[in-house]
Design a protein around this motif. Structure first.
Motif, mmCIF file in Angstrom:
data_model
loop_
_atom_site.group_PDB
_atom_site.id
_atom_site.type_symbol
_atom_site.label_atom_id
_atom_site.label_comp_id
_atom_site.label_asym_id
_atom_site.label_seq_id
_atom_site.Cartn_x
_atom_site.Cartn_y
_atom_site.Cartn_z
ATOM 1 N N SER A 33 0.859 -1.180 0.000
ATOM 2 C CA SER A 33 0.000 0.000 0.000
ATOM 3 C C SER A 33 0.897 1.231 0.000
ATOM 4 N N ALA A 34 0.338 2.335 -0.441
ATOM 5 C CA ALA A 34 1.111 3.580 -0.504
ATOM 6 C C ALA A 34 0.160 4.764 -0.524
ATOM 7 N N LYS A 35 0.682 5.892 -0.063
ATOM 8 C CA LYS A 35 -0.073 7.140 -0.112
ATOM 9 C C LYS A 35 0.862 8.243 -0.606
ATOM 10 N N PHE A 36 0.355 9.059 -1.521
ATOM 11 C CA PHE A 36 1.102 10.169 -2.086
ATOM 12 C C PHE A 36 0.242 11.432 -1.999
ATOM 13 N N TYR A 37 0.883 12.567 -1.777
ATOM 14 C CA TYR A 37 0.198 13.855 -1.873
ATOM 15 C C TYR A 37 0.674 14.555 -3.133
ATOM 16 N N LEU A 38 -0.270 15.097 -3.888
ATOM 17 C CA LEU A 38 0.036 15.862 -5.083
ATOM 18 C C LEU A 38 -0.001 17.340 -4.713
ATOM 19 N N HIS A 39 1.103 18.036 -4.989
ATOM 20 C CA HIS A 39 1.237 19.449 -4.624
ATOM 21 C C HIS A 39 1.503 20.308 -5.851
ATOM 22 N N LEU A 40 1.095 21.544 -5.754
ATOM 23 C CA LEU A 40 1.472 22.584 -6.698
ATOM 24 C C LEU A 40 2.067 23.680 -5.830
ATOM 25 N N ASP A 41 3.377 23.791 -5.853
ATOM 26 C CA ASP A 41 4.121 24.617 -4.895
ATOM 27 C C ASP A 41 3.797 24.117 -3.483
ATOM 28 N N ASP A 42 3.290 24.963 -2.601
ATOM 29 C CA ASP A 42 2.955 24.528 -1.237
ATOM 30 C C ASP A 42 1.471 24.189 -1.079
ATOM 31 N N PHE A 43 0.760 24.133 -2.179
ATOM 32 C CA PHE A 43 -0.681 23.922 -2.179
ATOM 33 C C PHE A 43 -0.981 22.438 -2.430
ATOM 34 N N LEU A 121 8.019 1.992 -8.274
ATOM 35 C CA LEU A 121 8.541 2.860 -9.336
ATOM 36 C C LEU A 121 8.100 4.304 -9.117
ATOM 37 N N LEU A 122 6.851 4.475 -8.745
ATOM 38 C CA LEU A 122 6.339 5.819 -8.494
ATOM 39 C C LEU A 122 7.012 6.435 -7.270
ATOM 40 N N LYS A 123 7.228 5.630 -6.240
ATOM 41 C CA LYS A 123 7.929 6.127 -5.050
ATOM 42 C C LYS A 123 9.347 6.575 -5.415
ATOM 43 N N ARG A 124 10.002 5.807 -6.268
ATOM 44 C CA ARG A 124 11.394 6.092 -6.603
ATOM 45 C C ARG A 124 11.548 7.236 -7.596
ATOM 46 N N PHE A 125 10.710 7.282 -8.626
ATOM 47 C CA PHE A 125 10.904 8.226 -9.722
ATOM 48 C C PHE A 125 9.829 9.296 -9.851
ATOM 49 N N GLY A 126 8.741 9.213 -9.098
ATOM 50 C CA GLY A 126 7.560 10.009 -9.384
ATOM 51 C C GLY A 126 7.467 11.413 -8.835
ATOM 52 N N LYS A 127 8.443 11.869 -8.080
ATOM 53 C CA LYS A 127 8.320 13.187 -7.447
ATOM 54 C C LYS A 127 8.046 14.303 -8.455
ATOM 55 N N ARG A 128 8.824 14.352 -9.499
ATOM 56 C CA ARG A 128 8.679 15.425 -10.497
ATOM 57 C C ARG A 128 8.501 14.846 -11.891
ATOM 58 N N SER A 129 7.911 15.653 -12.744
ATOM 59 C CA SER A 129 7.723 15.272 -14.142
ATOM 60 C C SER A 129 8.001 16.492 -15.003
ATOM 61 N N SER A 131 6.495 16.998 -17.663
ATOM 62 C CA SER A 131 5.255 17.275 -18.391
ATOM 63 C C SER A 131 4.266 18.162 -17.637
ATOM 64 N N ASN A 132 4.486 18.383 -16.315
ATOM 65 C CA ASN A 132 3.592 19.271 -15.578
ATOM 66 C C ASN A 132 4.306 19.794 -14.325
ATOM 67 N N PRO A 133 3.793 20.861 -13.722
ATOM 68 C CA PRO A 133 4.483 21.479 -12.581
ATOM 69 C C PRO A 133 4.176 20.853 -11.219
ATOM 70 N N TYR A 134 3.340 19.823 -11.174
ATOM 71 C CA TYR A 134 2.957 19.213 -9.908
ATOM 72 C C TYR A 134 4.089 18.366 -9.334
ATOM 73 N N GLU A 135 4.127 18.280 -8.003
ATOM 74 C CA GLU A 135 5.058 17.381 -7.326
ATOM 75 C C GLU A 135 4.264 16.317 -6.593
ATOM 76 N N LEU A 136 4.794 15.109 -6.586
ATOM 77 C CA LEU A 136 4.153 13.986 -5.944
ATOM 78 C C LEU A 136 5.049 13.542 -4.779
ATOM 79 N N ASP A 137 4.564 13.715 -3.562
ATOM 80 C CA ASP A 137 5.341 13.370 -2.380
ATOM 81 C C ASP A 137 4.839 12.069 -1.777
ATOM 82 N N VAL A 138 5.786 11.201 -1.436
ATOM 83 C CA VAL A 138 5.446 9.941 -0.789
ATOM 84 C C VAL A 138 5.128 10.222 0.674
#
Length: 140
Positions: A33-43, A121-129, A131-138
């Motif tokens: 199981s895993a949980k990620f938060y999607l952020h745009l800057d500090d939002f 894979l998402l935990k390891r590589f998914g923080k930034r992309s 293709s978009n400005p969002y950040e994905l935090d584990v």
């Protein structure tokens, strides 16, 4: 050690498969199981989770109250809906690089990450992309 890695080890070593090892490996199969938060800057925009072999995505309460001022994410048009899927959505999947790239292959081998385990894979590589400005935090 995952189930498939144990099988590979047993096959290459020629060892007998022990019931205890099989039981231990089986417990790890599909229980991730895993949980990620999607952020745009500090939002905080939303939350992506993987549990019981299903992905879910929902917008944060913070996003819901200000969504009139922000663009919705492609593929997630309803701010009040909890989206469920057996497959990882393309918006998140593009964060995983091509797995045949030599540098990526080296990381997968070094860190013992299976190339079909999208959670790891998402935990390891998914923080930034790119293709978009969002950040994905584990989170977990």
């Amino acid at each position: 050690m995952t189930y498939w890695n144990k099988i590979k080890k047993w096959i290459t070593k020629g060892d007998d498969i022990h019931l205890k090892d099989y039981s231990e490996a089986k417990l790890n199969w599909g229980g991730e199981s895993a949980k990620f938060y999607l952020h745009l800057d500090d939002f905080k925009v939303g939350e992506l989770t993987f549990k019981n072999d299903k992905w879910s995505f929902q917008y944060s309460e913070e996003f819901k109250t200000t969504s009139n001022n922000l663009n919705l994410i492609i593929g997630f048009p309803d701010v009040n809906k909890v989206y469920l899927s057996q497959e990882l959505w393309p918006f998140f999947k593009i964060r995983i690089p091509g797995l045949k790239q030599p540098m990526v292959r080296e990381i997968l081998i070094k860190e013992n990450i299976e190339d079909n385990n999208q959670v790891k894979l998402l935990k390891r590589f998914g923080k930034r992309s790119i293709s978009n400005p969002y950040e994905l935090d584990v989170v977990s």
